[in-house]
Design a protein around this motif. Structure first.
Motif, mmCIF file in Angstrom:
data_model
loop_
_atom_site.group_PDB
_atom_site.id
_atom_site.type_symbol
_atom_site.label_atom_id
_atom_site.label_comp_id
_atom_site.label_asym_id
_atom_site.label_seq_id
_atom_site.Cartn_x
_atom_site.Cartn_y
_atom_site.Cartn_z
ATOM 1 N N GLY A 1 0.811 -1.211 0.000
ATOM 2 C CA GLY A 1 0.000 0.000 0.000
ATOM 3 C C GLY A 1 0.844 1.259 0.000
ATOM 4 O O GLY A 1 0.531 2.230 -0.696
ATOM 5 N N ILE A 2 1.927 1.243 0.763
ATOM 6 C CA ILE A 2 2.822 2.405 0.792
ATOM 7 C C ILE A 2 3.467 2.620 -0.574
ATOM 8 O O ILE A 2 3.538 3.748 -1.084
ATOM 9 N N VAL A 3 3.949 1.531 -1.169
ATOM 10 C CA VAL A 3 4.570 1.631 -2.493
ATOM 11 C C VAL A 3 3.560 2.148 -3.514
ATOM 12 O O VAL A 3 3.886 2.988 -4.372
ATOM 13 N N TYR A 4 2.331 1.651 -3.425
ATOM 14 C CA TYR A 4 1.297 2.111 -4.359
ATOM 15 C C TYR A 4 1.082 3.617 -4.226
ATOM 16 O O TYR A 4 1.002 4.337 -5.231
ATOM 17 N N LEU A 5 0.990 4.107 -2.995
ATOM 18 C CA LEU A 5 0.782 5.543 -2.793
ATOM 19 C C LEU A 5 1.963 6.346 -3.331
ATOM 20 O O LEU A 5 1.775 7.382 -3.989
ATOM 21 N N VAL A 6 3.174 5.861 -3.091
ATOM 22 C CA VAL A 6 4.370 6.558 -3.583
ATOM 23 C C VAL A 6 4.373 6.620 -5.109
ATOM 24 O O VAL A 6 4.863 7.586 -5.702
ATOM 25 N N SER A 7 3.792 5.608 -5.752
ATOM 26 C CA SER A 7 3.778 5.598 -7.219
ATOM 27 C C SER A 7 2.994 6.768 -7.800
ATOM 28 O O SER A 7 3.161 7.108 -8.968
ATOM 29 N N TRP A 8 2.142 7.394 -6.992
ATOM 30 C CA TRP A 8 1.368 8.550 -7.438
ATOM 31 C C TRP A 8 2.069 9.870 -7.133
ATOM 32 O O TRP A 8 1.467 10.945 -7.217
ATOM 33 N N THR A 9 3.344 9.818 -6.789
ATOM 34 C CA THR A 9 4.065 11.029 -6.385
ATOM 35 C C THR A 9 3.997 12.119 -7.438
ATOM 36 O O THR A 9 3.807 13.305 -7.117
ATOM 37 N N GLY A 10 4.166 11.756 -8.707
ATOM 38 C CA GLY A 10 4.127 12.771 -9.765
ATOM 39 C C GLY A 10 2.825 13.533 -9.770
ATOM 40 O O GLY A 10 2.810 14.773 -9.913
ATOM 41 N N TRP A 11 1.720 12.841 -9.593
ATOM 42 C CA TRP A 11 0.403 13.488 -9.570
ATOM 43 C C TRP A 11 0.228 14.297 -8.293
ATOM 44 O O TRP A 11 -0.310 15.409 -8.310
ATOM 45 N N LEU A 12 0.693 13.742 -7.153
ATOM 46 C CA LEU A 12 0.503 14.405 -5.867
ATOM 47 C C LEU A 12 1.361 15.671 -5.733
ATOM 48 O O LEU A 12 0.935 16.652 -5.120
ATOM 49 N N MET A 13 2.560 15.650 -6.279
ATOM 50 C CA MET A 13 3.507 16.753 -6.078
ATOM 51 C C MET A 13 3.361 17.862 -7.117
ATOM 52 O O MET A 13 4.067 18.865 -7.057
ATOM 53 N N THR A 14 2.475 17.690 -8.065
ATOM 54 C CA THR A 14 2.199 18.745 -9.049
ATOM 55 C C THR A 14 0.741 19.175 -8.886
ATOM 56 O O THR A 14 -0.019 18.561 -8.144
ATOM 57 N N GLY A 15 0.365 20.194 -9.607
ATOM 58 C CA GLY A 15 -0.982 20.719 -9.402
ATOM 59 C C GLY A 15 -1.903 20.616 -10.594
ATOM 60 O O GLY A 15 -3.079 20.963 -10.497
ATOM 61 N N GLY A 16 -1.396 20.106 -11.744
ATOM 62 C CA GLY A 16 -2.206 20.158 -12.954
ATOM 63 C C GLY A 16 -2.860 18.872 -13.362
ATOM 64 O O GLY A 16 -3.563 18.831 -14.384
ATOM 65 N N GLY A 17 -2.664 17.787 -12.599
ATOM 66 C CA GLY A 17 -3.253 16.513 -12.973
ATOM 67 C C GLY A 17 -4.768 16.532 -12.920
ATOM 68 O O GLY A 17 -5.385 17.361 -12.230
ATOM 69 N N TYR A 18 -5.370 15.604 -13.631
ATOM 70 C CA TYR A 18 -6.828 15.508 -13.653
ATOM 71 C C TYR A 18 -7.356 15.315 -12.229
ATOM 72 O O TYR A 18 -6.859 14.476 -11.475
ATOM 73 N N ASN A 19 -8.331 16.105 -11.832
ATOM 74 C CA ASN A 19 -8.979 16.004 -10.520
ATOM 75 C C ASN A 19 -8.058 16.409 -9.367
ATOM 76 O O ASN A 19 -8.428 16.268 -8.201
ATOM 77 N N ARG A 20 -6.872 16.913 -9.685
ATOM 78 C CA ARG A 20 -5.899 17.205 -8.633
ATOM 79 C C ARG A 20 -6.399 18.284 -7.677
ATOM 80 O O ARG A 20 -6.086 18.245 -6.471
ATOM 81 N N GLN A 21 -7.196 19.229 -8.157
ATOM 82 C CA GLN A 21 -7.669 20.331 -7.321
ATOM 83 C C GLN A 21 -9.085 20.089 -6.789
ATOM 84 O O GLN A 21 -9.732 21.017 -6.303
ATOM 85 N N TYR A 22 -9.555 18.868 -6.863
ATOM 86 C CA TYR A 22 -10.931 18.559 -6.442
ATOM 87 C C TYR A 22 -11.189 19.005 -5.002
ATOM 88 O O TYR A 22 -12.217 19.610 -4.701
ATOM 89 N N ALA A 23 -10.255 18.706 -4.092
ATOM 90 C CA ALA A 23 -10.470 18.998 -2.668
ATOM 91 C C ALA A 23 -9.746 20.257 -2.213
ATOM 92 O O ALA A 23 -9.597 20.486 -1.014
ATOM 93 N N ALA A 24 -9.304 21.084 -3.147
ATOM 94 C CA ALA A 24 -8.573 22.300 -2.767
ATOM 95 C C ALA A 24 -9.436 23.184 -1.872
ATOM 96 O O ALA A 24 -10.584 23.502 -2.200
ATOM 97 N N GLY A 25 -8.900 23.558 -0.717
ATOM 98 C CA GLY A 25 -9.616 24.414 0.213
ATOM 99 C C GLY A 25 -10.670 23.712 1.033
ATOM 100 O O GLY A 25 -11.425 24.364 1.766
ATOM 101 N N MET A 26 -10.759 22.379 0.950
ATOM 102 C CA MET A 26 -11.814 21.641 1.645
ATOM 103 C C MET A 26 -11.343 21.007 2.952
ATOM 104 O O MET A 26 -12.107 20.309 3.612
ATOM 105 N N ALA A 27 -10.089 21.216 3.329
ATOM 106 C CA ALA A 27 -9.602 20.643 4.587
ATOM 107 C C ALA A 27 -10.344 21.284 5.758
ATOM 108 O O ALA A 27 -10.544 22.505 5.775
ATOM 109 N N PRO A 28 -10.779 20.497 6.745
ATOM 110 C CA PRO A 28 -11.491 21.062 7.905
ATOM 111 C C PRO A 28 -10.638 22.098 8.649
ATOM 112 O O PRO A 28 -9.403 22.045 8.616
ATOM 113 N N ASP A 29 -11.301 22.999 9.330
ATOM 114 C CA ASP A 29 -10.600 24.073 10.028
ATOM 115 C C ASP A 29 -9.694 23.558 11.139
ATOM 116 O O ASP A 29 -8.683 24.196 11.471
ATOM 117 N N TRP A 30 -10.067 22.416 11.731
ATOM 118 C CA TRP A 30 -9.288 21.913 12.853
ATOM 119 C C TRP A 30 -7.981 21.246 12.428
ATOM 120 O O TRP A 30 -7.134 20.917 13.250
#
Length: 545
Positions: A305-334
């Motif tokens: 599972g960790i390796v699988y998540l790391v495989s998405w590093t390119g998408w996670l570390m950039t901002g232009g991927g498909y759906n990448r900004q879906y949750a932008a600004g949606m983190a709870p205040d706490w």
């Protein structure tokens, strides 16, 4: 050659009394055939043969064909942007001409994880064709697939040698895989199925090595005077950790690897339980659960599972991927500020995965070469990856080139008999090798029957092909090693086994040679080309009816 080991590695159905060290060594760790360098030399020779087949004319056809239209361009985008990118309408022809200016818009929706495409991109780098501004070519985007095919052959030789304790059978397994048409064609195209196969096979091989190493530790403890009936922890399981890494890369290539991971995860802990019973441990459940099963989950499933998540590093570390900004600004205040961005990125990734799953669950197609799972073993409907009825280079008359992705039928038809033998062998003797082959084939094949409406293709069967080959060589080894306990009949049964072995191998070589031109885009006269494809369904798919 050692074939007698094929009849001596069944797990006991009841726990014996604590065995003597000499008995443990003979039962637990049969000697590998030696000297060691001979086995490795054989493996390398077979792998080089497979490489020669796969790299010869690797650039033919000299254009993007079949699903390269997705994977070759997606790999190019990953290296350039870190995520799959939308392309211009004529991107295939531009890329084939060496023009890297194929991108437009933003991130593109994709339905498979990125590991396989990253490997294609790394192959481009290895070929020296990237970054931007340098030429691109078919060899560049196919070289990683060819290398994956070669390494899967090498791994299978070593795996089969370890499982049979026979260099001959190990090299035979690699030769059969090298000469299978499905493995051959998918090693020469920029698609991800060959990478899925490589990582699944590598992960399983790591578990088999772990099995041997663990039992070797038990033997050494017994030889040192330790009461094996009371042994608890067996040390760090590095090979099982390596298996988790391979399984993570497999899942990061295609989600269908999950079925294999689940099956092999159960298999490795079952081997541990059998080992504890075999050394005389009564009621070993507690030790097995605490020292084997729970660590196995961490080393395989969690690591994967960790390796699988790391495989998405390119998408996670950039901002232009498909759906990448879906949750932008949606983190709870706490949520602390330094965690907001990572949480939003993971939230976006989770939503992206839901969209990918929805795509797979609702996929429909009327493709000509759709193939139901029941058709795979009999090679009923292969896929015509490439066809050119106006080719040149075969002399007079109309010339044809094609890449028909079909397994060498002799291999697959013989494997049906081998699976029956494996089932009988496992039911009768509970031999772990027969059980492993059956479980691996079931993990790669049976889940697809649960999705009868989903369009499927023959190349979905590639990941369990190496295990079919293992079944074939195990069955041949049984036949050649039969009669060891009956000296009167041993010469005759071994002679019969040797004849069957030779006939099967020669038929595989002959059939692959016969099919080679239609697998490799080699120009043939139209009539000769059609003669090599015995059934109309091999040419026209569902349109044949």
């Amino acid at each position: 050659m050692t074939t007698t080991a094929l009849s001596s590695e069944a797990e006991p159905s009841t726990p014996p009394a604590a065995a003597r060290p000499s008995d443990l060594r003979s039962r637990f760790v049969p000697r590998m055939p030696g000297p060691w360098w001979v086995g490795w030399a054989g493996a390398v020779i077979v792998a080089l043969f497979a490489g020669a087949l796969r790299f010869f004319n690797l650039g033919r056809p000299d254009r993007i064909y079949f699903d390269e239209t997705y994977y070759a361009t997606d790999a190019f985008a990953l290296w350039a942007h870190g995520y799959e990118h939308e392309t211009v309408e004529n991107s295939d022809s531009l890329l084939a001409q060496g023009d890297p200016n194929i991108f437009t818009g933003g991130g593109d929706f994709i339905v498979h994880p990125p590991v396989g495409k990253w490997m294609i991109a790394l192959g481009d780098q290895l070929w020296g064709l990237m970054p931007f501004g340098t030429a691109v070519s078919p060899e560049g985007w196919r070289v990683a697939s060819a290398l994956a095919g070669v390494f899967s052959v090498l791994i299978l030789v070593r795996l089969a040698t370890r499982m049979t304790r026979s260099i001959l059978l190990g090299c035979t397994a690699g030769l059969i895989l090298a000469l299978d048409g499905l493995h051959f064609t998918l090693s020469r195209i920029a698609m991800v199925d060959i990478f899925l196969t490589l990582w699944i096979l590598a992960g399983f091989a790591c578990l088999v090595i772990d099995r041997d190493k663990t039992r070797e530790r038990l033997v050494r403890l017994a030889e040192a005077g330790v009461d094996t009936a009371m042994v608890g922890a067996l040390g760090m399981r590095w090979w099982r950790l390596a298996a988790g890494l391979c399984f993570g890369l497999a899942i990061g290539t295609k989600w269908s690897a999950l079925f294999f991971v689940a099956a092999f995860g159960l298999l490795t802990v079952a081997w541990d339980y059998g080992a504890r019973r075999s050394v005389g441990q009564r009621r070993p459940f507690g030790r097995w659960l605490g020292y084997d099963a729970i660590p196995a989950f961490l080393q395989t499933v969690v690591v994967a599972g960790i390796v699988y998540l790391v495989s998405w590093t390119g998408w996670l570390m950039t901002g232009g991927g498909y759906n990448r900004q879906y949750a932008a600004g949606m983190a709870p205040d706490w949520v602390p500020g330094f965690l907001a961005k990572p949480i939003e990125a993971l939230w976006s990734l989770a939503d992206y995965h839901g969209r990918m799953m929805n795509f797979h669950e609702n996929l429909t197609s009327d493709h000509t070469y759709i193939s139901a799972p029941w058709e795979w073993l009999i090679m009923r409907t292969p896929v015509m990856f490439h066809y050119d009825g106006q080719a040149v280079g075969c002399g007079e008359g109309q010339c044809v080139t094609s890449v028909v992705s079909i397994g060498t039928p002799i291999v697959w038809w013989v494997s049906i008999i081998a699976l029956v033998v494996m089932l009988g062998w496992w039911i009768t003797f509970r031999d772990w090798r027969a059980g492993a082959v059956l479980l691996a084939v079931a993990a790669g094949w049976l889940p697809w029957f649960a999705y009868p409406e989903r369009p499927m293709f023959l190349f979905y069967a590639l990941p369990f092909l190496p295990f079919l080959v293992l079944g074939i060589v195990l069955a041949l080894g049984l036949l050649m090693g039969a009669g060891d306990d009956s000296p009167r009949f041993a010469p005759y049964t071994r002679a019969l086994g040797g004849v069957v072995f030779g006939v099967v191998v020669l038929l595989i070589i002959a059939h692959f040679s016969y099919l080679y031109p239609v697998l490799s885009a080699y120009p043939l006269p139209e009539g000769t080309w059609g003669d090599r494809l015995w059934f109309d369904v091999w040419i026209y798919g569902r349109d044949a009816s």
